[in-house]
Design a protein around this motif. Structure first.
Motif, PDB file in Angstrom:
ATOM      1  N   LEU A  48       4.714 -36.051  57.949  1.00 20.42           N
ATOM      2  CA  LEU A  48       5.670 -35.912  56.856  1.00 20.42           C
ATOM      3  C   LEU A  48       5.914 -37.299  56.269  1.00 20.42           C
ATOM      4  O   LEU A  48       6.110 -38.264  57.013  1.00 20.42           O
ATOM      5  CB  LEU A  48       6.988 -35.305  57.330  1.00 20.42           C
ATOM      6  CG  LEU A  48       6.961 -33.845  57.800  1.00 20.42           C
ATOM      7  CD1 LEU A  48       8.333 -33.433  58.304  1.00 20.42           C
ATOM      8  CD2 LEU A  48       6.507 -32.922  56.683  1.00 20.42           C
TER       9      LEU A  48
ATOM     10  N   THR B  72       1.013 -33.053  62.772  1.00 24.51           N
ATOM     11  CA  THR B  72       1.561 -32.888  61.426  1.00 24.51           C
ATOM     12  C   THR B  72       2.158 -34.215  60.975  1.00 24.51           C
ATOM     13  O   THR B  72       2.742 -34.941  61.783  1.00 24.51           O
ATOM     14  CB  THR B  72       2.661 -31.811  61.392  1.00 24.51           C
ATOM     15  OG1 THR B  72       2.138 -30.583  61.896  1.00 24.51           O
ATOM     16  CG2 THR B  72       3.175 -31.583  59.982  1.00 24.51           C
TER      17      THR B  72
ATOM     18  N   GLU C 104       7.329 -28.702  53.206  1.00 27.27           N
ATOM     19  CA  GLU C 104       6.494 -29.095  54.344  1.00 27.27           C
ATOM     20  C   GLU C 104       7.306 -29.140  55.629  1.00 27.27           C
ATOM     21  O   GLU C 104       6.793 -28.793  56.707  1.00 27.27           O
ATOM     22  CB  GLU C 104       5.852 -30.455  54.060  1.00 27.27           C
ATOM     23  CG  GLU C 104       4.858 -30.431  52.904  1.00 27.27           C
ATOM     24  CD  GLU C 104       4.345 -31.816  52.547  1.00 27.27           C
ATOM     25  OE1 GLU C 104       4.887 -32.802  53.102  1.00 27.27           O
ATOM     26  OE2 GLU C 104       3.417 -31.922  51.715  1.00 27.27           O
TER      27      GLU C 104
ATOM     28  N   SER D 257       6.508 -27.033  58.985  1.00 29.83           N
ATOM     29  CA  SER D 257       6.258 -27.749  60.235  1.00 29.83           C
ATOM     30  C   SER D 257       7.239 -27.334  61.323  1.00 29.83           C
ATOM     31  O   SER D 257       6.886 -27.279  62.506  1.00 29.83           O
ATOM     32  CB  SER D 257       6.365 -29.259  60.001  1.00 29.83           C
ATOM     33  OG  SER D 257       5.417 -29.700  59.046  1.00 29.83           O
TER      34      SER D 257
END
Length: 456
Positions: A311, A309, A161, A165
């Protein structure tokens, strides 16, 4: 049903009856056994893929057990070799231990004692293999794997991820507990992004007094407020073209959240005391311990501006399989920085690492690893439990340490220096210090010293 073995033994004996009986005893003890009727027959097993230990009779037709041991050590460094000797071969067996044998068993032997010796040797061998695996894993890591250490599914998912990103070049929120490595993740987002050649500018919003944070972020002109004697460039402006990392953004005052939102929407800032707008092109990465969407004190419009986004960084307690690898990374790092030999982990050490909850996450683990690397007298169990042995007589109210501790430290230093001088040659150390093999072994075990750490 298949059950895991406690280790593998290569059994070499030319007597078929003894070989068969010994094989049965060892299998009953949970050991996997490979058999050979001669040293020549055993040789094909002794390659880099062999993960067991060697148990061999000394006197055999053709190649002897001593000759087999010499070849085995040339193929596999520090392979534990246990010799089976006759009654009249004690002097020869002692010399063989000086030459690198792990132990010897005299005929006729007691099966229980043989099994006990072999299990200890297997544990040592398994520990050596595991430490070598950890060292090799760390050595081959590069790129993102060399920065974010871990093999757990959660960390593998985070890496995927993160890379996705990084390429998109949008704002990101990183969630994670204190000490879990949010700034490291933010740095990786920057380093693997199109902005990697520009600045990465971090600021901890919770560590700056409220009356100073606005100036830190947006800068000020000379005379803007009392004490502002000259112009200051703020973090937004300093990060132009690069990445701004806002750690603990949940602690940002409400009035400042409005200014941050405006800066992100318009791509412009104004220094305190100035009416001039300054264009800035930045990517913002924010980090928080808590869910910003559920935080009543955090503006939702700013949340949605940042939340392109997300995380999620898992705490260490949820990825115990990563802990030994990460721990050895910091141990090796600390040892290399100070030009010291790196300490190794025992099986018990690994269990301690995996079972500890690590409330301070990576920050706590790193501190423990550094102390472990630099002080051989303190055990991992004591470090994890918060107990630390003072390293000098001045550490505790200037009172001298007990005589036994000072003598032990003196002994340890002498043995270390001798091992270093003779590059791990046990026989040379025994001769220099005039110590019997058993006494030297006991002291090396007591002080956590390994011959393999001093080999040239």
């Amino acid at each position: 049903m298949h059950t895991a073995t406690r280790g593998t033994v290569l059994l070499v004996d030319d007597d078929p009856m003894i070989r068969k009986a010994t094989e049965k005893w060892l299998q009953m003890a949970g050991l996997e056994v490979l058999t050979a009727s001669s040293a020549e027959e055993a040789l094909p097993h002794l390659n880099e893929d062999f993960r067991g230990i060697l148990l061999t009779d000394v006197k055999m037709p053709g190649m002897t057990g001593l000759e087999l041991m010499e070849i085995a050590h040339a193929q596999i460094r520090d392979l534990p070799v246990i010799l089976v000797t006759g009654h009249g071969d004690i002097d020869m067996a002692i010399q063989a231990m000086r030459d690198g044998a792990y132990d010897f068993i005299e005929k006729p032997f007691v099966p229980e004692r043989l099994v006990e010796t072999l299990l200890r040797a297997c544990e040592k061998r398994n520990l050596m293999i595991e430490n070598l695996r950890l060292q090799n894993d760390l050595a081959v890591r590069s790129g993102l794997d060399g920065k974010i250490i871990g093999i757990s599914p959660a960390i593998q998912r985070l890496k995927r991820e993160l890379l996705a990103s990084a390429e998109i070049d949008t704002n990101v929120i990183i969630y994670g507990e204190t000490g879990s490595g949010k700034e490291l993740v933010a740095q990786c987002l920057h380093e693997f992004s199109p902005r990697k050649h520009k600045r990465f500018v971090p600021i901890n919003c919770g560590a700056i007094p409220e009356h100073l944070i606005e100036s830190e972020l947006f800068g000020h002109e000379a005379g803007a407020f009392t004490g502002a004697s000259k112009r200051r460039i703020g973090k937004f402006e300093h990060a132009d073209g690069g990445t701004l990392f806002l750690d603990e953004i949940e602690s940002t005052p409400a009035h400042l959240q409005i200014k941050i939102l405006r800066a992100l929407q318009e791509g412009q800032i104004e220094r305190l005391g100035s009416n001039q707008s300054i264009a800035v092109d930045i990517r913002v990465i924010a980090a928080s311990k808590a869910d910003l969407k559920e935080d009543e004190n955090f503006r939702q419009d700013l949340f949605y501006r940042l939340n392109v986004t997300q995380l999620f960084l898992p705490p260490l307690r949820e990825r115990s399989e990563d802990v030994p690898l990460l721990f050895m990374h910091y141990v090796n790092q600390a040892a290399n920085e100070r030009d010291r030999d790196s300490r190794q982990l025992s099986n018990q050490d690994e269990k301690i690492l995996r079972s500890h909850q690590w409330p301070g996450n990576v920050r706590e683990l790193k501190n423990v690893a550094i102390r472990f690397a630099l002080d051989n007298r303190v055990s991992l169990a004591d470090l994890v439990n918060g107990q630390q042995i003072p390293v000098s007589s001045e550490d505790v109210e200037h009172k001298p340490l007990p005589l036994a501790i000072q003598v032990a430290a003196f002994e340890e230093d002498i043995i270390k220096r001798s091992l270093q001088r003779h590059q791990g040659n046990i026989k040379a150390v025994m001769d220099e210090l005039e110590l019997p093999r058993r006494t030297l072994n006991q002291k090396m075990t007591k002080f956590g010293l390994n011959r393999s750490d001093y080999l040239d």
